[in-house]
Design a protein around this motif. Sequence first.
Motif, PDB file in Angstrom:
ATOM      1  N   ASP A 132      35.083  29.428 -63.405  1.00  0.00           N
ATOM      2  CA  ASP A 132      36.012  28.626 -64.201  1.00  0.00           C
ATOM      3  C   ASP A 132      35.349  28.204 -65.500  1.00  0.00           C
ATOM      4  O   ASP A 132      34.124  28.041 -65.566  1.00  0.00           O
ATOM      5  CB  ASP A 132      36.417  27.359 -63.442  1.00  0.00           C
ATOM      6  CG  ASP A 132      37.273  27.642 -62.224  1.00  0.00           C
ATOM      7  OD1 ASP A 132      38.185  28.479 -62.325  1.00  0.00           O
ATOM      8  OD2 ASP A 132      37.031  27.019 -61.180  1.00  0.00           O
ATOM      9  N   TYR A 134      35.381  25.020 -67.980  1.00  0.00           N
ATOM     10  CA  TYR A 134      35.761  23.624 -68.139  1.00  0.00           C
ATOM     11  C   TYR A 134      35.497  23.249 -69.590  1.00  0.00           C
ATOM     12  O   TYR A 134      34.394  23.470 -70.100  1.00  0.00           O
ATOM     13  CB  TYR A 134      34.937  22.716 -67.226  1.00  0.00           C
ATOM     14  CG  TYR A 134      35.304  22.821 -65.772  1.00  0.00           C
ATOM     15  CD1 TYR A 134      36.189  21.917 -65.191  1.00  0.00           C
ATOM     16  CD2 TYR A 134      34.765  23.824 -64.972  1.00  0.00           C
ATOM     17  CE1 TYR A 134      36.522  22.010 -63.846  1.00  0.00           C
ATOM     18  CE2 TYR A 134      35.093  23.924 -63.628  1.00  0.00           C
ATOM     19  CZ  TYR A 134      35.970  23.018 -63.077  1.00  0.00           C
ATOM     20  OH  TYR A 134      36.302  23.109 -61.748  1.00  0.00           O
ATOM     21  N   THR A 142      39.435  16.727 -69.532  1.00  0.00           N
ATOM     22  CA  THR A 142      38.986  18.047 -69.102  1.00  0.00           C
ATOM     23  C   THR A 142      40.147  19.020 -68.977  1.00  0.00           C
ATOM     24  O   THR A 142      41.181  18.696 -68.408  1.00  0.00           O
ATOM     25  CB  THR A 142      38.288  17.941 -67.727  1.00  0.00           C
ATOM     26  OG1 THR A 142      37.236  16.993 -67.818  1.00  0.00           O
ATOM     27  CG2 THR A 142      37.731  19.283 -67.299  1.00  0.00           C
ATOM     28  N   GLN A 144      40.734  22.982 -67.499  1.00  0.00           N
ATOM     29  CA  GLN A 144      40.086  23.974 -66.637  1.00  0.00           C
ATOM     30  C   GLN A 144      40.884  25.265 -66.682  1.00  0.00           C
ATOM     31  O   GLN A 144      42.104  25.253 -66.603  1.00  0.00           O
ATOM     32  CB  GLN A 144      40.013  23.456 -65.205  1.00  0.00           C
ATOM     33  CG  GLN A 144      39.454  24.462 -64.225  1.00  0.00           C
ATOM     34  CD  GLN A 144      39.545  23.989 -62.778  1.00  0.00           C
ATOM     35  OE1 GLN A 144      39.972  22.884 -62.505  1.00  0.00           O
ATOM     36  NE2 GLN A 144      39.159  24.850 -61.867  1.00  0.00           N
ATOM     37  N   THR A 146      40.633  29.289 -64.922  1.00  0.00           N
ATOM     38  CA  THR A 146      39.938  30.238 -64.061  1.00  0.00           C
ATOM     39  C   THR A 146      39.791  31.561 -64.802  1.00  0.00           C
ATOM     40  O   THR A 146      40.772  32.127 -65.283  1.00  0.00           O
ATOM     41  CB  THR A 146      40.701  30.429 -62.732  1.00  0.00           C
ATOM     42  OG1 THR A 146      40.742  29.159 -62.068  1.00  0.00           O
ATOM     43  CG2 THR A 146      40.004  31.439 -61.840  1.00  0.00           C
TER      44      THR A 146
END
Length: 189
Positions: A132, A134, A142, A144, A146
């Motif tokens: 991932d 971040y 934050t 995120q 993938t």
Amino acid sequence: MDKKILLIGRNPSVLTNLASALINEGFVVKATSVIEQASQDFNAIDFDVVAFGRGVDAATNTMLKASFLSQNPAILFVDGLAPVISLLVKQIKLAIAGKSVAEKVITSFSYEQTAPLRINVSTRIDCQLTIDLYQLDAIHTTQQKTIVSKFIKAGNHIFPVDAFPDLTSTINFLVAEANNLDLAILQLQ
């Protein structure tokens, strides 16, 4: 018995949010941003884990660990690798679960800033690998994304990433996780 955790860091909002997340997981948590006095204000015999934020410099970290070890030789330490609450919770839970270096699943994790960006991962065993990205802004909000999520065989793997997200955020981390047993974190420069 509930595991007891002492959090030591410079950012009060990260400490508060991390403490809340850990309490929700069933841990007993104390936190301090008065870093240099932590081993005088708290006794390691009262804790199972002492977790340090990234804002604790290496010299202070070393001094505090020595002091806490003299209070409690069985104390566990976690050095926070990223100011991301979910990652810090995972790091602490892995430490409490007793995962040793000999049990590491991810044996190497790196990236090359080429076009396309290349992520290199080596694993000791076959595993479900998730990588991932971040991204944190100045107030630690934050995002995120993938990048990789697949089952891989033990060995060396290269993942080219053609559509890599814009890295204009304040702080960017690549995080590899294998089978919920191991975590590797790299800050993108």
